[in-house]
Design a protein around this motif. Structure first.
Motif, PDB file in Angstrom:
ATOM      1  N   MET A   1       0.844  -1.210   0.000  1.00  0.00           N
ATOM      2  CA  MET A   1       0.000   0.000   0.000  1.00  0.00           C
ATOM      3  C   MET A   1       0.875   1.254   0.000  1.00  0.00           C
ATOM      4  O   MET A   1       1.853   1.342   0.730  1.00  0.00           O
ATOM      5  CB  MET A   1      -0.867   0.011   1.280  1.00  0.00           C
ATOM      6  N   GLY A   2       0.511   2.257  -0.799  1.00  0.00           N
ATOM      7  CA  GLY A   2       1.287   3.490  -0.828  1.00  0.00           C
ATOM      8  C   GLY A   2       1.008   4.331   0.418  1.00  0.00           C
ATOM      9  O   GLY A   2      -0.071   4.212   1.010  1.00  0.00           O
ATOM     10  N   LYS A   3       1.993   5.155   0.803  1.00  0.00           N
ATOM     11  CA  LYS A   3       1.800   6.007   1.976  1.00  0.00           C
ATOM     12  C   LYS A   3       0.872   7.172   1.611  1.00  0.00           C
ATOM     13  O   LYS A   3       0.972   7.716   0.516  1.00  0.00           O
ATOM     14  CB  LYS A   3       3.175   6.553   2.390  1.00  0.00           C
ATOM     15  N   LYS A   4      -0.041   7.558   2.540  1.00  0.00           N
ATOM     16  CA  LYS A   4      -0.936   8.676   2.241  1.00  0.00           C
ATOM     17  C   LYS A   4      -0.115   9.976   2.268  1.00  0.00           C
ATOM     18  O   LYS A   4       0.619  10.226   3.234  1.00  0.00           O
ATOM     19  CB  LYS A   4      -2.056   8.716   3.283  1.00  0.00           C
ATOM     20  N   ILE A   5      -0.228  10.769   1.218  1.00  0.00           N
ATOM     21  CA  ILE A   5       0.551  12.004   1.169  1.00  0.00           C
ATOM     22  C   ILE A   5      -0.322  13.172   1.630  1.00  0.00           C
ATOM     23  O   ILE A   5      -1.414  13.387   1.091  1.00  0.00           O
ATOM     24  CB  ILE A   5       1.078  12.272  -0.252  1.00  0.00           C
ATOM     25  N   ILE A   6       0.174  13.909   2.639  1.00  0.00           N
ATOM     26  CA  ILE A   6      -0.580  15.077   3.113  1.00  0.00           C
ATOM     27  C   ILE A   6      -0.054  16.301   2.373  1.00  0.00           C
ATOM     28  O   ILE A   6       1.160  16.529   2.305  1.00  0.00           O
ATOM     29  CB  ILE A   6      -0.418  15.243   4.645  1.00  0.00           C
ATOM     30  N   ASP A   7      -0.985  17.074   1.802  1.00  0.00           N
ATOM     31  CA  ASP A   7      -0.585  18.248   1.033  1.00  0.00           C
ATOM     32  C   ASP A   7      -0.588  19.471   1.955  1.00  0.00           C
ATOM     33  O   ASP A   7      -1.629  20.074   2.209  1.00  0.00           O
ATOM     34  CB  ASP A   7      -1.546  18.436  -0.138  1.00  0.00           C
ATOM     35  N   LYS A   8       0.587  19.862   2.449  1.00  0.00           N
ATOM     36  CA  LYS A   8       0.623  20.964   3.414  1.00  0.00           C
ATOM     37  C   LYS A   8       0.617  22.342   2.741  1.00  0.00           C
ATOM     38  O   LYS A   8       0.615  23.358   3.411  1.00  0.00           O
ATOM     39  CB  LYS A   8       1.838  20.814   4.338  1.00  0.00           C
ATOM     40  N   TRP A   9       0.582  22.339   1.376  1.00  0.00           N
ATOM     41  CA  TRP A   9       0.577  23.621   0.659  1.00  0.00           C
ATOM     42  C   TRP A   9      -0.818  24.018   0.191  1.00  0.00           C
ATOM     43  O   TRP A   9      -0.968  24.969  -0.568  1.00  0.00           O
ATOM     44  CB  TRP A   9       1.526  23.545  -0.546  1.00  0.00           C
ATOM     45  N   LEU A  10      -1.825  23.273   0.640  1.00  0.00           N
ATOM     46  CA  LEU A  10      -3.188  23.444   0.140  1.00  0.00           C
ATOM     47  C   LEU A  10      -3.671  24.904   0.161  1.00  0.00           C
ATOM     48  O   LEU A  10      -4.330  25.366  -0.755  1.00  0.00           O
ATOM     49  CB  LEU A  10      -4.138  22.564   0.971  1.00  0.00           C
ATOM     50  N   ASP A  11      -3.283  25.646   1.217  1.00  0.00           N
ATOM     51  CA  ASP A  11      -3.740  27.047   1.334  1.00  0.00           C
ATOM     52  C   ASP A  11      -3.043  27.971   0.336  1.00  0.00           C
ATOM     53  O   ASP A  11      -3.461  29.106   0.132  1.00  0.00           O
ATOM     54  CB  ASP A  11      -3.414  27.600   2.732  1.00  0.00           C
ATOM     55  N   LEU A  12      -1.939  27.495  -0.221  1.00  0.00           N
ATOM     56  CA  LEU A  12      -1.138  28.387  -1.062  1.00  0.00           C
ATOM     57  C   LEU A  12      -1.505  28.335  -2.542  1.00  0.00           C
ATOM     58  O   LEU A  12      -1.186  29.248  -3.298  1.00  0.00           O
ATOM     59  CB  LEU A  12       0.353  28.032  -0.929  1.00  0.00           C
ATOM     60  N   TYR A  13      -2.161  27.263  -2.946  1.00  0.00           N
ATOM     61  CA  TYR A  13      -2.452  27.131  -4.380  1.00  0.00           C
ATOM     62  C   TYR A  13      -3.439  28.188  -4.837  1.00  0.00           C
ATOM     63  O   TYR A  13      -4.249  28.690  -4.068  1.00  0.00           O
ATOM     64  CB  TYR A  13      -3.045  25.747  -4.688  1.00  0.00           C
ATOM     65  N   SER A  14      -3.392  28.473  -6.145  1.00  0.00           N
ATOM     66  CA  SER A  14      -4.358  29.410  -6.731  1.00  0.00           C
ATOM     67  C   SER A  14      -5.731  28.740  -6.776  1.00  0.00           C
ATOM     68  O   SER A  14      -5.832  27.508  -6.720  1.00  0.00           O
ATOM     69  CB  SER A  14      -3.941  29.760  -8.164  1.00  0.00           C
ATOM     70  N   ASN A  15      -6.774  29.565  -6.931  1.00  0.00           N
ATOM     71  CA  ASN A  15      -8.127  28.999  -7.079  1.00  0.00           C
ATOM     72  C   ASN A  15      -8.184  28.100  -8.306  1.00  0.00           C
ATOM     73  O   ASN A  15      -8.920  27.131  -8.366  1.00  0.00           O
ATOM     74  CB  ASN A  15      -9.154  30.120  -7.232  1.00  0.00           C
ATOM     75  N   ARG A  16      -7.385  28.483  -9.313  1.00  0.00           N
ATOM     76  CA  ARG A  16      -7.383  27.755 -10.581  1.00  0.00           C
ATOM     77  C   ARG A  16      -7.064  26.271 -10.388  1.00  0.00           C
ATOM     78  O   ARG A  16      -7.616  25.411 -11.066  1.00  0.00           O
ATOM     79  CB  ARG A  16      -6.336  28.399 -11.495  1.00  0.00           C
ATOM     80  N   VAL A  17      -6.166  25.997  -9.473  1.00  0.00           N
ATOM     81  CA  VAL A  17      -5.740  24.610  -9.266  1.00  0.00           C
ATOM     82  C   VAL A  17      -6.927  23.710  -8.922  1.00  0.00           C
ATOM     83  O   VAL A  17      -7.001  22.563  -9.349  1.00  0.00           O
ATOM     84  CB  VAL A  17      -4.671  24.539  -8.147  1.00  0.00           C
ATOM     85  N   HIS A  18      -7.868  24.291  -8.186  1.00  0.00           N
ATOM     86  CA  HIS A  18      -9.005  23.469  -7.764  1.00  0.00           C
ATOM     87  C   HIS A  18      -9.975  23.184  -8.909  1.00  0.00           C
ATOM     88  O   HIS A  18     -10.883  22.378  -8.779  1.00  0.00           O
ATOM     89  CB  HIS A  18      -9.706  24.126  -6.566  1.00  0.00           C
ATOM     90  N   LEU A  19      -9.780  23.884 -10.021  1.00  0.00           N
ATOM     91  CA  LEU A  19     -10.633  23.630 -11.191  1.00  0.00           C
ATOM     92  C   LEU A  19      -9.998  22.596 -12.113  1.00  0.00           C
ATOM     93  O   LEU A  19     -10.612  22.108 -13.045  1.00  0.00           O
ATOM     94  CB  LEU A  19     -10.827  24.925 -11.992  1.00  0.00           C
ATOM     95  N   MET A  20      -8.733  22.288 -11.860  1.00  0.00           N
ATOM     96  CA  MET A  20      -8.033  21.369 -12.761  1.00  0.00           C
ATOM     97  C   MET A  20      -8.532  19.956 -12.562  1.00  0.00           C
ATOM     98  O   MET A  20      -8.747  19.510 -11.447  1.00  0.00           O
ATOM     99  CB  MET A  20      -6.526  21.417 -12.521  1.00  0.00           C
ATOM    100  N   ARG A  21      -8.742  19.265 -13.692  1.00  0.00           N
ATOM    101  CA  ARG A  21      -9.197  17.873 -13.633  1.00  0.00           C
ATOM    102  C   ARG A  21      -8.142  17.014 -14.318  1.00  0.00           C
ATOM    103  O   ARG A  21      -7.585  17.411 -15.326  1.00  0.00           O
ATOM    104  CB  ARG A  21     -10.491  17.690 -14.443  1.00  0.00           C
ATOM    105  N   THR A  22      -7.944  15.829 -13.736  1.00  0.00           N
ATOM    106  CA  THR A  22      -7.130  14.899 -14.490  1.00  0.00           C
ATOM    107  C   THR A  22      -8.118  14.049 -15.276  1.00  0.00           C
ATOM    108  O   THR A  22      -9.172  13.692 -14.774  1.00  0.00           O
ATOM    109  CB  THR A  22      -6.228  14.050 -13.578  1.00  0.00           C
ATOM    110  N   SER A  23      -7.826  13.811 -16.543  1.00  0.00           N
ATOM    111  CA  SER A  23      -8.803  13.069 -17.330  1.00  0.00           C
ATOM    112  C   SER A  23      -8.742  11.599 -16.942  1.00  0.00           C
ATOM    113  O   SER A  23      -7.684  11.080 -16.594  1.00  0.00           O
ATOM    114  CB  SER A  23      -8.534  13.247 -18.824  1.00  0.00           C
ATOM    115  N   ALA A  24      -9.909  10.942 -17.031  1.00  0.00           N
ATOM    116  CA  ALA A  24      -9.965   9.515 -16.692  1.00  0.00           C
ATOM    117  C   ALA A  24      -8.950   8.757 -17.547  1.00  0.00           C
ATOM    118  O   ALA A  24      -8.321   7.811 -17.097  1.00  0.00           O
ATOM    119  CB  ALA A  24     -11.368   8.993 -16.932  1.00  0.00           C
ATOM    120  N   THR A  25      -8.774   9.209 -18.788  1.00  0.00           N
ATOM    121  CA  THR A  25      -7.831   8.532 -19.694  1.00  0.00           C
ATOM    122  C   THR A  25      -6.426   8.548 -19.113  1.00  0.00           C
ATOM    123  O   THR A  25      -5.737   7.543 -19.100  1.00  0.00           O
ATOM    124  CB  THR A  25      -7.772   9.266 -21.054  1.00  0.00           C
TER     125      THR A  25
END
Ligand SMILES: Cc1ncc(COP(=O)(O)O)c(C=O)c1O
Length: 416
Positions: A1-25
């Motif tokens: 099992m992979g280790k869970k990665i905690i994103d400690k920079w969450l507050d720093l990202y632009s609003n744009r980042v939250h709109l980004m989608r990775t495609s299912a493909t």
């Protein structure tokens, strides 16, 4: 099992980042690439379409004769000879472009990103086909446009619906994004009549047409319908070497009027300064080594045979609730199951049975496609296609039987 990665920079990202989608493909790539999975997921060219010997020779010639140029920065718009090459390819599609009207990009994907950058603000209205290419939808999404999706039919965009929307608007949409040839994901082709109508509408209402044409050469019958860009100068035409030569080169281009190209050039300077000099020179050498007409004949035959193999297997194995498109070129078939199933939920079951596809919902900007799937026939062999469709059909039939037992139960209960 992979280790869970905690994103400690969450507050720093632009609003744009939250709109980004990775495609299912893209997400599926890692699973689909496993040797034991038959993948109808990615839009990858057939391995046998790459002429490795010609590539070896092309790279050797570049290293021997043009290393200084190959390992330097180049002009943002691309080398003149690459742009000439793009013009030669567009001429085959019926377009007479001058190299000065072309800018080389890192694949058509970068072209889509740069176009979004220069045209879209938050709330800008654009029109897309439904379904449409997920990479374009994701490139547009981060600029927060208002996206109007118009259903397509076998002959392309539903024009009546398009006209109705245009008539309703006081301000026309900024652009309409089209894939007229062997559409990704539906495999459909826009009729000549509709191409002309869309071109006329762009003049009447003043909007831009983004004509994305990476599959045009891959007609099974050798015929290319004239591009929309032939009928109006409101169009921006996108070409690519990815599906006809190699996606690894990352070479595409934009053909547009000079003011638009100027803006694209500025945006590209900020993105990557210039496309890879090495790639451009290898592509030019490669195309001087191979017989291009012969190459295109060969790859058309490869894809046409694979498509036939898939349709034969669909006819043999898919249940009666299924229907699918009949592509005349390109890489994709769009299959729809008229039953209570959800192709998103079904994917994990298909992967368990070692077969992959892309769920239809990926190709809709908001909602839709939950009973559909994109089946790409370009990469697996005809034998793998046959085996994979048989496996997938078994998964679908199981799901239909399960849903019938659940919904049937409710129906009966309701009757009592
Ligand atoms: C319709 C369409 N446009 C653009 C692209 C991106 O292609 P490229 O490799 O040229 O960036 C693809 C790739 O699948 C595509 O299907």
């Amino acid at each position: 099992m992979g280790k869970k990665i905690i994103d400690k920079w969450l507050d720093l990202y632009s609003n744009r980042v939250h709109l980004m989608r990775t495609s299912a493909t893209r997400d599926l790539m890692s699973t689909a690439e496993r040797a034991d999975v038959i993948s109808f997921a990615g839009g990858m060219p057939a391995p046998e379409s790459l002429d490795k010997e010609a590539f070896r020779e092309a790279v050797a010639r570049v290293l021997e004769k043009r290393a200084e140029k190959a390992f330097q920065y180049g002009p943002t718009e691309g080398f003149y000879e690459t742009r000439e090459l793009a013009c030669q390819l567009m001429k085959r599609a019926g377009l007479k472009a001058h190299p000065n009207e072309v800018i080389v990009t890192a694949g058509a994907q970068q072209a889509l990103d740069l176009i979004a950058k220069i045209f879209l603000d938050e709330g800008s209205e654009i029109i897309v086909e439904a379904p449409s290419y997920v990479g374009a939808l994701n490139a547009f999404r981060v600029f927060q446009p208002r996206v109007i999706s118009i259903e397509i039919e076998a002959s392309g965009l539903k024009i009546d619906e398009f006209v109705r929307i245009l008539e309703e608007k006081s301000i026309p949409p900024k652009f309409v994004y089209l894939i007229p040839n062997f559409q990704n994901p539906a495999g459909t082709t826009t009729s000549l009549e509709k191409r002309k109508s869309i071109a006329e509408l762009s003049k009447e209402y003043k909007f831009v047409i983004i004509e994305d044409n990476p599959y045009g050469e891959l007609s099974f019958y050798g015929k290319q319908i004239e591009p929309v860009s032939l009928f109006t100068d409101n169009a921006i035409y996108l070409g690519s070497l990815s599906k006809i030569i190699s996606p690894g080169l990352r070479i595409g281009w934009i053909y547009a009027s000079p003011p638009i190209l100027q803006k694209i050039n500025l945006a590209k300077q900020g993105a990557d300064l210039c496309s890879s000099s090495l790639s451009q020179l290898v592509a030019i050498e490669y195309l001087s080594i191979i017989d291009f007409d012969e190459h295109i004949r060969k790859i058309r035959k490869i894809y046409s045979e694979k498509c036939k193999a898939m349709i034969k297997a669909l006819e043999e194995f898919f249940p009666e609730e299924a229907s699918w498109t009949q592509p005349e070129g390109g890489f994709f078939i769009w299959a729809t199951i008229d039953a209570e199933i959800d192709t998103d939920d079904m994917l994990s079951l298909a992967l368990e049975k070692k077969v992959a596809y892309v769920p239809g919902s990926s190709f809709y900007y908001e909602n839709g496609g939950s009973k559909s799937m994109r089946l790409s026939f370009s990469n697996p062999s005809p034998e793998e296609i046959y085996e994979g469709i048989e496996k997938l059909a078994a998964v679908i039939k199981e799901q239909i039987a399960l849903s019938k037992s659940i919904f049937g139960f409710y129906d009966k209960k309701g009757d009592r």
